[in-house]
Structures are given as structure tokens and as C-alpha cells.
Enzyme design. Structure first.
Site, PDB file in Angstrom:
ATOM      1  N   SER A   1      -2.794  -7.948   3.088  1.00 33.09           N
ATOM      2  CA  SER A   1      -3.209  -7.949   4.615  1.00 33.09           C
ATOM      3  C   SER A   1      -3.688  -9.113   5.073  1.00 33.09           C
ATOM      4  O   SER A   1      -3.471  -9.327   6.171  1.00 33.09           O
ATOM      5  CB  SER A   1      -4.421  -6.864   4.432  1.00 33.09           C
ATOM      6  OG  SER A   1      -4.054  -5.522   4.011  1.00 33.09           O
TER       7      SER A   1
ATOM      8  N   HIS B   1       0.739  -0.924  -0.058  1.00 34.38           N
ATOM      9  CA  HIS B   1       0.081   0.042   0.122  1.00 34.38           C
ATOM     10  C   HIS B   1       0.762   1.185  -0.016  1.00 34.38           C
ATOM     11  O   HIS B   1       0.536   2.199  -0.844  1.00 34.38           O
ATOM     12  CB  HIS B   1      -0.921   0.102   1.225  1.00 34.38           C
ATOM     13  CG  HIS B   1      -1.806  -1.144   1.253  1.00 34.38           C
ATOM     14  ND1 HIS B   1      -1.760  -2.204   2.356  1.00 34.38           N
ATOM     15  CD2 HIS B   1      -3.049  -1.339   0.708  1.00 34.38           C
ATOM     16  CE1 HIS B   1      -2.783  -2.722   2.260  1.00 34.38           C
ATOM     17  NE2 HIS B   1      -3.337  -2.415   1.326  1.00 34.38           N
TER      18      HIS B   1
HETATM   19  P1  AMP Z   1      -6.580  -3.751  -0.497  1.00 41.83           P
HETATM   20  O1  AMP Z   1      -6.238  -2.856   0.585  1.00 41.83           O
HETATM   21  O2  AMP Z   1      -5.819  -5.163  -0.453  1.00 41.83           O
HETATM   22  O3  AMP Z   1      -7.859  -3.892  -1.294  1.00 41.83           O
HETATM   23  O4  AMP Z   1      -5.488  -3.096  -1.302  1.00 41.83           O
HETATM   24  C1  AMP Z   1      -5.374  -1.689  -1.924  1.00 41.83           C
HETATM   25  C2  AMP Z   1      -4.466  -1.588  -3.038  1.00 41.83           C
HETATM   26  O5  AMP Z   1      -3.255  -1.629  -2.829  1.00 41.83           O
HETATM   27  C3  AMP Z   1      -4.778  -2.234  -4.435  1.00 41.83           C
HETATM   28  O6  AMP Z   1      -4.753  -1.582  -5.415  1.00 41.83           O
HETATM   29  C4  AMP Z   1      -3.941  -3.240  -4.321  1.00 41.83           C
HETATM   30  O7  AMP Z   1      -3.467  -3.869  -5.601  1.00 41.83           O
HETATM   31  C5  AMP Z   1      -2.579  -2.708  -3.976  1.00 41.83           C
HETATM   32  N1  AMP Z   1      -1.706  -3.819  -3.118  1.00 41.83           N
HETATM   33  C6  AMP Z   1      -2.018  -4.795  -2.113  1.00 41.83           C
HETATM   34  N2  AMP Z   1      -1.085  -5.562  -2.008  1.00 41.83           N
HETATM   35  C7  AMP Z   1       0.045  -4.964  -2.769  1.00 41.83           C
HETATM   36  C8  AMP Z   1       1.243  -5.469  -3.135  1.00 41.83           C
HETATM   37  N3  AMP Z   1       1.769  -6.522  -2.613  1.00 41.83           N
HETATM   38  N4  AMP Z   1       2.114  -4.521  -3.793  1.00 41.83           N
HETATM   39  C9  AMP Z   1       1.290  -3.790  -4.618  1.00 41.83           C
HETATM   40  N5  AMP Z   1       0.259  -2.989  -4.309  1.00 41.83           N
HETATM   41  C10 AMP Z   1      -0.407  -3.873  -3.597  1.00 41.83           C
END
Ligand code: AMP
Length: 278
Positions: free
Chosen positions: A183, A34
Site C-alpha cells: 500500500s 491483499h
Molecule cells: P497490510 O494491509 O499491509 O497490513 O497487509 C495485510 C495482509 O496482506 C498482510 O498479511 C500482508 O502480509 C499481506 N500482503 C501485503 N502485501 C502483500 C503482497 N505483496 N503479497 C502478498 N501478501 C501481501
């Protein structure tokens, strides 16, 4: 850093904010993946907005929604340290008030891969992201390649609905052993955590074969699947895909931008990952 839960207050703060505005939508429990999006948004824009909202509409399973990790205080501390200007952290009632009844469906792209295994997932994602775009009116929005299909769906949504936002896709951030940060990784037992890099290893196996000249989609899918099947900690495999980045259809022969992706279950966690062949 202002933390705002009301959509009206957020709209007004964004109207008054210095432009351009960069938006980073998240579900919280933030990690370095993130933060890489936040850092890019900070470098590109005068105002950085991060949303933290665990969106019930994109969860099929209530237990999964309840168990989703949450750490608002820790998240706000990290975002403060990263120079974020505005945090939008609405309640579920604020986003979906009683009588809410309008949904955004992105069409066939949303029905493949993750969409096949999580019916309604992208309808929930597309709807909440549309609402976040409407409230914050960002110039740019930042998404991670980690959720490869999501980036394709959001780009299509932005184009089809003339949102006028630049969708910026950032590379997947990984743990030193290759596991894509997520997460949900905290829900793995230590044994599962030890085995979890197998998903990335499976993708790398397909990549290696491709670099050695193999262009056949089935051969690449088979190679990745064999790696996953050899790991006893993998409880089940939802899919191994070698698909066009444009249509998300499985390819017979690799040509153009192709995404190798996989989803596998390990205990309570569904691990997803992808790499792009180009
Ligand atoms: P989430 O909180 O899982 O919905 O993720 C929020 C944003 O962070 C989304 O655009 C995800 O693709 C990005 N994201 C989550 N994990 C990663 C990671 N390991 N590397 C890059 N971006 C991530």
C-alpha cells in the site's frame, strides 16, 4: 456484503455465519497482494471476513500513521467484486476504547529484525490480531509472506495462546519488475519507484549465490548488501538478514528453512521484502 463497524455486531454476525470462517486482516488501501489472500480465503471457507483497520498501535511514528494511504470506498468495491461476506471496519475508539490497557507480547521473536527497528510494532500487531481473532473467531486466517516476520510472530501467538486458528501464509505478489506490492508504494516518487525493485534484486543476488553452492550466511548478507549500497536512491539500509525461519536468529551456515530479508529507506517509504531459501 455487510460492512460492520461495531465489535458486538461483528461478533454476532460471525456467530451466525456459515462455518468455516476465513479471516483476512488488512490495513486497507487494497492491492493484488491483499486480493490473493481474499481469493484463497474464498476458496477455502463458507464465510470470508476481511478487516480494514489502520492500527495506530503498530505505528511508532505519528506522521507515518497520518500519511498511511486510505481508500475505504475503493476497498469496499474490490471486496464486493471478490465475493467477501463480511467487512469489519471499526473505528480506533471501537478497538481501543478509553482505558484500554491489555497488550500481547510475543517474546524474543518480536524483538528481532523489524522489531529492532520498530520498537513496539509487533506488540501492536499481536494485540490487534488477537482482538480480531476474538471478535471473528475464524477457523483460518490469511497472511502474506511479504511480511515474513509477522507470519512467524502470528503463528507463535496462535500456538502459545491456543487460539485454534489455522494460519495460512500466501506467497508475495510482485509488480512485473519484482517490487513487492505494498500500500505504501504509492508514496514513492517516480524516480524512487523506478529504483525500488533493487530490494528484491538484492535478495535475488543472495538466492543466486546460494543456488551456486554458497552456504555461508555472511557471504549471502554481503552479496545482498552490496546490491542495495550500489543504488543511489536508497537513503539507508536498516538491515540485511539471513535468518532461521524458526528462531529468526542470523545463521552462520544456511541449513533448514532460512529467510533472506531486507529493509531499506527510500524517501518517505521503508521498503521491506524477503525470500525463503528451502
Ligand atoms: P497490510 O494491509 O499491509 O497490513 O497487509 C495485510 C495482509 O496482506 C498482510 O498479511 C500482508 O502480509 C499481506 N500482503 C501485503 N502485501 C502483500 C503482497 N505483496 N503479497 C502478498 N501478501 C501481501
Amino acid at each position: 456484503m455487510r460492512v460492520i463497524s461495531s465489535n458486538q455486531e461483528m461478533s454476532q454476525a460471525c456467530r451466525e455465519a456459515a462455518k468455516p470462517i476465513g479471516l483476512v486482516p488488512t490495513m486497507g488501501a487494497l492491492h493484488a497482494g491483499h486480493l490473493s489472500l481474499v481469493e484463497q480465503a474464498r476458496a477455502d471457507n463458507l464465510t470470508v471476513v476481511v478487516s480494514i483497520f489502520v492500527n495506530p498501535a503498530q505505528f511508532g511514528d505519528q506522521k507515518d500513521l497520518q500519511a498511511y494511504p486510505r481508500d475505504m470506498e475503493g476497498d469496499l468495491n474490490m471486496l464486493r467484486r471478490h465475493g467477501v461476506d463480511l467487512v469489519y471496519a471499526p473505528t480506533v475508539d471501537e478497538v481501543y476504547p478509553e482505558g484500554f490497557d491489555t497488550w500481547v507480547d510475543v517474546g524474543p521473536l518480536a524483538g528481532k529484525l523489524e522489531g529492532l527497528h520498530r520498537p513496539g510494532h509487533f506488540r501492536g500487531v499481536a494485540t490487534v490480531v488477537s482482538k480480531l481473532f476474538n471478535v471473528t473467531r475464524p477457523d483460518r486466517a490469511y497472511f502474506g509472506q511479504k511480511d515474513g516476520q509477522q507470519t512467524v510472530v502470528i503463528q507463535k501467538l496462535a500456538r502459545d495462546l491456543d487460539i485454534g486458528v489455522e494460519v495460512v501464509v500466501m506467497p508475495t505478489i510482485r509488480e512485473p519488475d519484482g517490487l513487492a506490492m505494498s500500500s505504501r508504494n504509492v508514496q514513492l516518487t517516480s524516480g524512487q519507484r523506478h529504483a525500488a525493485p533493487v530490494v528484491y534484486q538484492a535478495l535475488c543476488q543472495a538466492y543466486l549465490l546460494w543456488t551456486s553452492g554458497e552456504k555461508n550466511g555472511d557471504a549471502l548478507r554481503e552479496a545482498a548488501k552490496n546490491v542495495l549500497e550500489a543504488e543511489p536512491m536508497v537513503d539507508s539500509i536498516d538491515y540485511v538478514s539471513v535468518a532461521s525461519m524458526t528462531t529468526l536468529d542470523e545463521v552462520e551456515l544456511v541449513d533448514g528453512r532460512v529467510m533472506v530479508s531486507a529493509a531499506a529507506r527510500m524517501g518517505p517509504v521503508r521498503l521491506i521484502d524477503n525470500i525463503v531459501l528451502e
